[in-house]
Design an enzyme around this catalytic site. Sequence first.
Site, PDB file in Angstrom:
ATOM      1  N   HIS A 289     -17.216  51.225  -8.052  1.00  0.00           N
ATOM      2  CA  HIS A 289     -16.500  52.492  -8.180  1.00  0.00           C
ATOM      3  C   HIS A 289     -15.028  52.254  -8.519  1.00  0.00           C
ATOM      4  O   HIS A 289     -14.461  51.220  -8.188  1.00  0.00           O
ATOM      5  CB  HIS A 289     -16.680  53.406  -6.955  1.00  0.00           C
TER       6      HIS A 289
ATOM      7  N   GLU B 265     -18.054  57.336  -7.792  1.00  0.00           N
ATOM      8  CA  GLU B 265     -19.194  56.531  -7.376  1.00  0.00           C
ATOM      9  C   GLU B 265     -20.175  56.360  -8.542  1.00  0.00           C
ATOM     10  O   GLU B 265     -20.099  57.090  -9.539  1.00  0.00           O
ATOM     11  CB  GLU B 265     -19.888  57.233  -6.199  1.00  0.00           C
TER      12      GLU B 265
ATOM     13  N   ASP C 232      -6.811  59.117  -5.008  1.00  0.00           N
ATOM     14  CA  ASP C 232      -7.824  59.791  -4.199  1.00  0.00           C
ATOM     15  C   ASP C 232      -7.376  60.000  -2.754  1.00  0.00           C
ATOM     16  O   ASP C 232      -6.351  59.442  -2.322  1.00  0.00           O
ATOM     17  CB  ASP C 232      -9.149  59.005  -4.245  1.00  0.00           C
TER      18      ASP C 232
ATOM     19  N   ASN D 248     -19.273  48.394  -5.162  1.00  0.00           N
ATOM     20  CA  ASN D 248     -20.371  48.961  -5.965  1.00  0.00           C
ATOM     21  C   ASN D 248     -19.892  49.376  -7.361  1.00  0.00           C
ATOM     22  O   ASN D 248     -20.590  50.086  -8.071  1.00  0.00           O
ATOM     23  CB  ASN D 248     -21.004  50.162  -5.243  1.00  0.00           C
TER      24      ASN D 248
HETATM   25  C1  GLP Z   1     -11.502  52.582  -1.814  1.00  0.00           C
HETATM   26  C2  GLP Z   1     -10.603  53.370  -2.748  1.00  0.00           C
HETATM   27  C3  GLP Z   1     -10.541  52.721  -4.093  1.00  0.00           C
HETATM   28  C4  GLP Z   1     -10.263  51.256  -3.949  1.00  0.00           C
HETATM   29  C5  GLP Z   1     -11.399  50.588  -3.214  1.00  0.00           C
HETATM   30  C6  GLP Z   1     -11.215  49.091  -3.031  1.00  0.00           C
HETATM   31  O1  GLP Z   1     -12.825  52.976  -1.855  1.00  0.00           O
HETATM   32  N1  GLP Z   1     -10.996  54.721  -2.894  1.00  0.00           N
HETATM   33  O2  GLP Z   1      -9.537  53.366  -4.856  1.00  0.00           O
HETATM   34  O3  GLP Z   1     -10.117  50.674  -5.200  1.00  0.00           O
HETATM   35  O4  GLP Z   1     -11.460  51.188  -1.952  1.00  0.00           O
HETATM   36  O5  GLP Z   1     -10.662  48.791  -1.807  1.00  0.00           O
HETATM   37  P1  GLP Z   1     -10.153  47.382  -1.353  1.00  0.00           P
HETATM   38  O6  GLP Z   1      -8.958  47.102  -2.143  1.00  0.00           O
HETATM   39  O7  GLP Z   1      -9.844  47.528   0.107  1.00  0.00           O
HETATM   40  O8  GLP Z   1     -11.244  46.419  -1.630  1.00  0.00           O
END
Ligand code: GLP
Length: 233
Positions: A134, A139, A66, A132
Amino acid sequence: MKNIQTIVVDSKEQGAEKICGLVREELEAGRLHVLGLATGSTMEPVYEKLRASDLDFTNVTAFNLDEYVGIPATHENSYAYYMNHHLFSEKPFKETHIENGMAEDLDAECVRYETLLKENPLDIQFLGIGENGHIAFNEPGTSPDSVTHVVELTESTIAVNSQYFKEGETMPVTALTMGISSIMQAKKLIVAAFGEKKRAALEKLFAGEVSTEWPVTYLLDHQDVVVITDLKL
Ligand code: GLP
């Protein structure tokens, strides 16, 4: 759950080591040609270990999950910047791909990206999990049939991710993301979830019921998932 292998580790560093081991196995067996990458703090120790390893990715094509809309690759919060900084600058790949969040026509950009994915099926996809539930930026409420698309981020994701933006900077509220179906086409999914903040999402996954409200539960329908976590559930 027969399709989900869970590896419980003591720390995220140990988890990162395990993930590198799985990558090495696939690479050395000649099964890794296309690798799907993820961003976020969860993945940082993984890339640190991959950078320090002797693994050779020069025959591997990379795709990222993403990207934010409206910030250029030179912006330190863009996922393009993250990938260059944490991995590509030291580990060359055959090709690297990420959605272009600066594209004039975002829908056309999504079609371009999904077409590339279809031409280069993912052997492994790394996944983190949002608090959440995702995955990538899919989402709650995202359809299981979704392909790469434009997404408006939820309040929860904006609240969590805004900590990475400097004071005074505005965080994008729109992003481009691989869809659930794009992700599910990967042969193997490696999911990393460390720390208490991910407990609710993992509990939903291990409860074994697919729910649109918790996109991570879509993984229950995949045949080869490895979850690496420091949580005892
Ligand atoms: C973002 C990314 C996700 C990722 C998530 C978790 O929202 N788009 O791909 O998995 O964060 O992030 P973190 O590893 O910082 O908890």
